[in-house]
Design an enzyme around this catalytic site. Structure first.
Site, short mmCIF file in Angstrom:
data_model
loop_
_atom_site.label_atom_id
_atom_site.label_comp_id
_atom_site.label_asym_id
_atom_site.label_seq_id
_atom_site.Cartn_x
_atom_site.Cartn_y
_atom_site.Cartn_z
N GLU A 74 -11.06 0.92 -4.14
CA GLU A 74 -10.29 1.35 -2.97
C GLU A 74 -9.09 2.17 -3.42
O GLU A 74 -8.89 2.42 -4.61
CB GLU A 74 -9.82 0.13 -2.17
CG GLU A 74 -8.97 -0.83 -2.97
CD GLU A 74 -8.70 -2.15 -2.26
OE1 GLU A 74 -9.26 -2.37 -1.18
OE2 GLU A 74 -7.92 -2.94 -2.80
N ASP A 85 0.82 -1.22 0.00
CA ASP A 85 0.00 0.00 0.00
C ASP A 85 0.85 1.26 0.00
O ASP A 85 0.65 2.16 0.83
CB ASP A 85 -0.95 0.01 1.20
CG ASP A 85 -1.78 -1.25 1.32
OD1 ASP A 85 -2.12 -1.82 0.26
OD2 ASP A 85 -2.08 -1.67 2.44
#
Length: 520
Positions: A172, A18
């Site tokens: 997302e 991430d």
């Protein structure tokens, strides 16, 4: 060293998922998710986008990071975003255990960072951007935005529905960017495994409506045989020379069908071209060609390589991790100078609460060793995914044992007496290559000295060694796929952990060495 026109991926190997990035002048700063580990949100610095050095952890104090004992594996801190605005750094992330976003700020990215400001907004993957009026916008998975006061933690407007991708599951990692009079909305979708993809849309107004790019997703490796998979959760950055780049996560799976990945999701870098107002990228490769005009230093890209800690400094280096917390009574670097002393606060690695100090596994082929004085306690070196998936080299009562825990099963695979005092033990992992056509899986498993349970589909072989007066002895070899995400599930990767589960133990040093792939 790579060729002058190339660089090597991943730029940050091992469990560093991430990624989010920002640039301030000639300097780049990048943060990653940390999940159940403390301290949280590792932060890196680079001057060329390829060579990264960890300069700290954003959430390095207990009052910043609330990870109660019940925090499950792969819980905790999800998907941080780092931004710089008006002389101040902002990092926002989600602590899923308390169901809140937390925002911290700093004038120096190496810290200290402020105490958290909490925002009670739904969803995960928060991102910040400032509009032309100086207003701050928070965008979250879903995808929707809120106009907020970032220093007060209050919502001023919203939710404002946004573009949610092309229809893939789990839209997302949304990020908004102001580029050439447009608002670009970057979204990942398709889940964070092999269906992962990156799509983009744009609008003249930050509130939308957003029109998708003519080709979406503009980056995905799904349904391909490329060695890097699960490409997604990306963030854009413009380099000081005007070029554009994308950082993203990906996995490098090994073995036969199905492949397994054990290092977690890693951070990759890919150059971006703009064509007719839209970003275009090439597939993500382990060796990438740098575009014309790239910074010359971009070509250096050394492997992170070996690291050794002799525990001579008064503080632990930034790369060391603990599970959920690091109580002051559980460790010391001064109690026995030059040694890391650990005290048991839990009696097993199979349940939450054990004392562990760990480093990420960064390479598929590597070895990690420690010199440990177990005293009258029970201590050793573990290779770990979570409480239900770990292999341990454990020393107690004059015996060293190889212990495996996989799901509901726990077994001692080998043991050997050791003399009193410090013992050197090593865990090594080697890429598992397919057997020659004339050798069957049964031949391999039943042959003398064959690794226990290692089949042709295995991703790697994990070996366990102890140093003796007659040299190093391999006690056992185990199938590495049982310590993979595909078996254990979750969002993290393997770590090598120094641990104690009874009494106290002292560690003289920890040494990590990458090795050439098996067969080289």
């Amino acid at each position: 060293m790579t060729d002058a026109a190339t660089y090597r991926n991943p730029v940050i190997p091992g469990f560093h998922p991430d990624p989010s990035i920002c640039r301030v002048g000639e300097d780049y700063y990048l943060v990653c998710s940390s999940f159940e580990y403390f301290p949280g949100v590792p932060i890196f610095h680079s001057r060329d986008l390829v060579n990264w050095r960890q300069i700290g952890n954003v959430l390095d104090r207990p009052n910043q990071l609330e990870l109660p004992p019940g925090t499950h594996a792969s819980g905790g801190i999800f998907a941080p975003t780092i931004r710089h605005h008006d002389g101040r750094f902002y990092m926002i992330t989600t602590n899923v255990n308390i169901g809140r976003h937390l925002l911290v700020t700093a004038t120096d990215p190496a810290g200290p960072w402020s105490d958290p400001i909490y925002l009670d907004v739904p969803h995960i993957d928060p991102s910040l951007v400032w509009d032309d009026n100086g207003d701050c916008w928070l965008t979250v998975s879903g995808v929707e935005s809120y106009r907020i006061d970032p220093l007060a933690g209050t919502v001023l407007e919203g939710p404002v529905p946004m573009w949610s991708g092309t229809g893939g599951q789990y839209p997302e990692a949304p990020h908004l960017y102001r580029i050439d009079g447009w608002w670009y909305l970057l979204v990942s979708e398709g889940g964070t495994h092999t269906g992962h993809a990156v799509s983009i849309a744009r609008s003249r107004d930050i509130r939308g409506p957003f029109a998708p790019a003519p080709v979406n997703p503009f980056l995905t490796h799904r349904s391909t045989d490329r060695p890097i998979q699960a490409t997604g959760h990306a963030d854009l950055v413009q380099a000081a020379d005007g070029s554009w780049w994308l950082v993203l996560l990906g996995i490098r799976a090994k073995g036969q069908w199905p492949p397994y990945h054990v290092l977690g999701r890693e951070t990759f870098l890919v150059p971006v071209r703009w064509v007719d107002g839209w970003p275009v990228v090439d597939p993500v490769e382990e060796v990438m060609a740098a575009p014309a005009g790239s910074p010359p230093a971009l070509a250096t890209a050394p492997d992170p390589g070996a690291h050794r800690d002799d525990f001579d400094d008064p503080t632990l280096a930034a790369g060391w991790l603990s599970l959920r917390a690091r109580p002051a009574e559980s460790w010391s670097l001064t109690e026995r100078p030059g040694w890391l002393t650990l005290h048991a606060v839990g009696d097993t690695l199979d349940r939450v609460g054990a004392t562990i100090v760990a480093r990420r596994q960064l390479h598929h082929d590597c070895r990690a060793g420690v010199r440990v004085d177990p005293g009258a306690g029970r201590a050793g070196l573990t290779l770990r995914i979570d409480e239900a998936h770990h292999y341990d080299l454990e020393i107690s009562e004059g015996t060293v044992r190889v212990v495996g825990r996989v799901g509901p099963f726990r077994q001692v695979f080998a043991e050997q007496p050791v003399p009193p005092g410090p013992v050197t033990v090593t865990i090594a992992t080697r890429t598992h290559h397919l057997l020659p056509p004339t050798v069957t899986a049964a031949d391999q498993v039943t042959a003398p000295g064959a690794p226990f349970g290692v089949r042709p589909a295995a991703c790697d072989t994990v070996s366990f060694e102890v140093a003796t007066a007659d040299g190093s002895v391999v006690l056992a070899e185990l199938d590495g796929r049982y310590l993979s995400t595909e078996v254990a599930a979750g969002f993290t990767g393997r770590v090598f952990g120094l641990y104690v589960t009874e009494g106290s133990a002292a560690f003289d040093w920890f040494d990590y060495q990458p090795m050439p792939p098996a067969g080289d």
